[in-house]
Design a protein around this motif. Structure first.
Motif, PDB file in Angstrom:
ATOM      1  N   GLY A 170      39.712  31.453  20.667  1.00 21.67           N
ATOM      2  CA  GLY A 170      38.990  30.417  19.943  1.00 21.67           C
ATOM      3  C   GLY A 170      38.179  29.536  20.860  1.00 21.67           C
ATOM      4  O   GLY A 170      37.034  29.162  20.550  1.00 21.67           O
ATOM      5  N   ARG A 171      38.741  29.214  22.020  1.00 24.26           N
ATOM      6  CA  ARG A 171      38.027  28.369  22.977  1.00 24.26           C
ATOM      7  C   ARG A 171      36.807  29.099  23.543  1.00 24.26           C
ATOM      8  O   ARG A 171      35.723  28.519  23.679  1.00 24.26           O
ATOM      9  N   LEU A 193      42.927  25.934  17.098  1.00 29.58           N
ATOM     10  CA  LEU A 193      43.310  25.091  18.237  1.00 29.58           C
ATOM     11  C   LEU A 193      42.353  25.323  19.393  1.00 29.58           C
ATOM     12  O   LEU A 193      41.858  24.358  20.011  1.00 29.58           O
ATOM     13  N   GLY A 194      42.078  26.588  19.718  1.00 34.82           N
ATOM     14  CA  GLY A 194      41.139  26.878  20.795  1.00 34.82           C
ATOM     15  C   GLY A 194      39.757  26.331  20.517  1.00 34.82           C
ATOM     16  O   GLY A 194      39.085  25.808  21.408  1.00 34.82           O
ATOM     17  N   GLY A 195      39.317  26.425  19.250  1.00 36.28           N
ATOM     18  CA  GLY A 195      38.030  25.842  18.893  1.00 36.28           C
ATOM     19  C   GLY A 195      38.034  24.334  19.062  1.00 36.28           C
ATOM     20  O   GLY A 195      37.063  23.748  19.548  1.00 36.28           O
ATOM     21  N   TYR A 196      39.127  23.701  18.673  1.00 39.28           N
ATOM     22  CA  TYR A 196      39.252  22.247  18.805  1.00 39.28           C
ATOM     23  C   TYR A 196      39.160  21.826  20.269  1.00 39.28           C
ATOM     24  O   TYR A 196      38.559  20.804  20.593  1.00 39.28           O
ATOM     25  N   LEU A 197      39.736  22.640  21.164  1.00 37.69           N
ATOM     26  CA  LEU A 197      39.784  22.298  22.594  1.00 37.69           C
ATOM     27  C   LEU A 197      38.593  22.854  23.375  1.00 37.69           C
ATOM     28  O   LEU A 197      38.636  22.907  24.600  1.00 37.69           O
ATOM     29  N   ALA A 198      37.529  23.250  22.685  1.00 40.04           N
ATOM     30  CA  ALA A 198      36.398  23.909  23.334  1.00 40.04           C
ATOM     31  C   ALA A 198      35.748  23.051  24.402  1.00 40.04           C
ATOM     32  O   ALA A 198      35.161  23.570  25.357  1.00 40.04           O
ATOM     33  N   PHE A 236      44.411  14.950  22.824  1.00 38.87           N
ATOM     34  CA  PHE A 236      43.048  15.422  23.095  1.00 38.87           C
ATOM     35  C   PHE A 236      42.154  14.999  21.928  1.00 38.87           C
ATOM     36  O   PHE A 236      41.860  15.791  21.024  1.00 38.87           O
ATOM     37  N   PRO A 237      41.704  13.751  21.917  1.00 34.56           N
ATOM     38  CA  PRO A 237      41.057  13.199  20.714  1.00 34.56           C
ATOM     39  C   PRO A 237      39.618  13.667  20.488  1.00 34.56           C
ATOM     40  O   PRO A 237      39.097  13.512  19.384  1.00 34.56           O
ATOM     41  N   GLN A 238      38.962  14.229  21.483  1.00 36.71           N
ATOM     42  CA  GLN A 238      37.548  14.591  21.348  1.00 36.71           C
ATOM     43  C   GLN A 238      37.396  16.067  21.003  1.00 36.71           C
ATOM     44  O   GLN A 238      36.722  16.826  21.680  1.00 36.71           O
ATOM     45  N   GLY A 239      38.028  16.482  19.926  1.00 35.67           N
ATOM     46  CA  GLY A 239      38.001  17.884  19.549  1.00 35.67           C
ATOM     47  C   GLY A 239      36.663  18.332  18.990  1.00 35.67           C
ATOM     48  O   GLY A 239      35.913  17.538  18.410  1.00 35.67           O
ATOM     49  N   ALA A 240      36.363  19.615  19.173  1.00 32.00           N
ATOM     50  CA  ALA A 240      35.125  20.203  18.647  1.00 32.00           C
ATOM     51  C   ALA A 240      35.344  20.696  17.224  1.00 32.00           C
ATOM     52  O   ALA A 240      36.468  20.776  16.731  1.00 32.00           O
ATOM     53  N   SER A 260      38.463  21.325  11.950  1.00 33.11           N
ATOM     54  CA  SER A 260      37.881  20.004  11.652  1.00 33.11           C
ATOM     55  C   SER A 260      37.411  19.930  10.208  1.00 33.11           C
ATOM     56  O   SER A 260      37.383  18.856   9.610  1.00 33.11           O
ATOM     57  N   ALA A 261      37.030  21.070   9.647  1.00 28.30           N
ATOM     58  CA  ALA A 261      36.575  21.147   8.260  1.00 28.30           C
ATOM     59  C   ALA A 261      37.402  22.211   7.549  1.00 28.30           C
ATOM     60  O   ALA A 261      37.564  23.324   8.062  1.00 28.30           O
ATOM     61  N   ILE A 262      37.925  21.851   6.374  1.00 25.53           N
ATOM     62  CA  ILE A 262      38.813  22.751   5.649  1.00 25.53           C
ATOM     63  C   ILE A 262      38.258  22.975   4.250  1.00 25.53           C
ATOM     64  O   ILE A 262      38.182  22.053   3.438  1.00 25.53           O
ATOM     65  N   ALA A 263      37.858  24.214   3.986  1.00 26.23           N
ATOM     66  CA  ALA A 263      37.368  24.601   2.658  1.00 26.23           C
ATOM     67  C   ALA A 263      38.539  25.263   1.931  1.00 26.23           C
ATOM     68  O   ALA A 263      38.720  26.475   1.999  1.00 26.23           O
TER      69      ALA A 263
END
Length: 361
Positions: A170-171, A193-198, A236-240, A260-263
């Protein structure tokens, strides 16, 4: 003011309504007005032609509602006693779905409980209208992004190698694309999670997975599982950005808090089709079971009938898994043989190889 294509105009706020009327428009034909308080706009509503307009969950004075119905508008009122906004205009956030002092009292859990208890016509209507609204909100979120999807099983435990690999995948993908998953736990959570921590270094993934491993699964306590995830978000507050597309059809599986967005949809068949449709950058399939196999061949069907310019890459990760344990690869390879899709289906052993195949911007 949001521009829309063709003859459809989506109006989601009172300010937008006022700005558009300020142009001197005389007809609202083709307008879809959602969840707006129009009780103070009697004069405006009486001054324009409303034939062909659609009012969804708007607050209207009784006399105004009768007037616009009589003049050709279609009015869908709010659905009573439903714990959802059937006409919402945005996707969900993790904090919105988990907001409470315990998961069983959270909006996510209460909505699932309601969907299982209430099978009345009004409830079914509310669910269908909600899913339609989520679809429109998703179109807005996707616009301007190229999404790569990652599919995989829900059973991967935090701290396991498969989970860590998913997080690293994901990262890597998020350096060039937006990542989309089915939005649930296991491999899906790992990729989100990996996307969030990009925007963080590799060490952040290791630290986050170590923190999460203290609560490896959402069973027996979804609350403890979610608390561990929100602790990582605080660390890690500055997630992508990344996207999750879960469903209340599998309501016993909570949405993961790293998208960050949930459909989130009620109807799983609609959700599955949309999840595949939005991933125009390709889809990577991590080891999974029935649901993942279904997604492989749903995607394969789309590619089978597509012209070459529309085919999205398909990458299966785990040579032994997809040729021996669940031999989907031989069938996929046979299906693709001689078709334009043949050169776009791949079998690899590592997430690094998978990312390299779809990560070209």
């Amino acid at each position: 003011m949001r521009r829309t294509r063709g003859g459809v105009v989506d109006v989601d706020s009172l300010d937008d309504f006022d700005r558009r009327l300020a142009y001197g428009l005389h007809s609202l034909s083709g307008w879809r007005l959602r969840d707006i308080d129009l009780t103070a706009r009697r004069k405006a509503l009486r001054s324009v032609d409303v034939a062909g307009a659609l009012f969804l969950g708007c607050d209207l004075l009784l006399e105004d509602e009768e007037s616009i119905r009589a003049r050709g508008a279609v009015v869908f009122p709010s659905v009573p006693d439903a714990p959802i906004d059937a006409y919402r205009t945005t996707l969900y956030t993790p904090h919105e779905l988990f907001a409470s002092d315990g998961y069983l009292r959270s909006p996510d859990a209460r909505i699932y409980g309601w969907s299982q208890r209430d099978s009345t016509r009004d409830a079914m209507l509310a669910q269908s209208l909600h899913d339609h609204s989520i679809g429109i909100a998703l179109e807005t979120w996707v616009r301007g992004r190229t999404l790569v999807g990652v599919m995989g099983g829900h059973s991967a435990a935090r701290g396991e190698r498969t989970y860590t690999d998913g997080a690293m995948l994901g990262r890597m993908l998020s350096q060039t694309h937006a990542v989309a998953t089915g939005g649930g736990p296991g491999a899906m959570e790992a990729v989100n999670l990996g996307g969030y921590l990009a925007t963080y270094g590799d060490d952040a993934v290791d630290e986050a997975v170590h923190m999460l491993a203290a609560v490896p699964s959402f069973a027996p306590s979804v609350g403890a599982w979610a608390d561990a995830a929100f602790a990582v978000r605080d660390r890690f507050p500055q997630g992508a950005d990344s996207l999750g597309i879960p469903t209340w059809h599998y309501g016993h599986e909570p949405p993961n808090p790293f998208a960050s967005a949930i459909a989130k949809y009620f109807h799983n068949a609609q959700r599955e089709a949309i999840l595949l449709e939005v991933c125009q950058g390709g889809i990577i399939f991590l080891p999974g079971a029935g649901g993942t196999v279904q997604e492989i061949f749903q995607d394969a069907c789309e590619n089978y009938y597509a012209d070459e310019s529309s085919i999205a890459p398909m990458v299966l990760v785990g040579r032994d898994y997809w040729t021996q344990q669940l031999p989907a690869w031989p069938l996929l390879q046979a299906l693709a043989k001689g078709r334009p899709m043949e050169q776009h289906v791949h079998l690899v052993d590592t997430v690094q190889e998978a990312a390299a195949l779809v990560s070209k911007p």
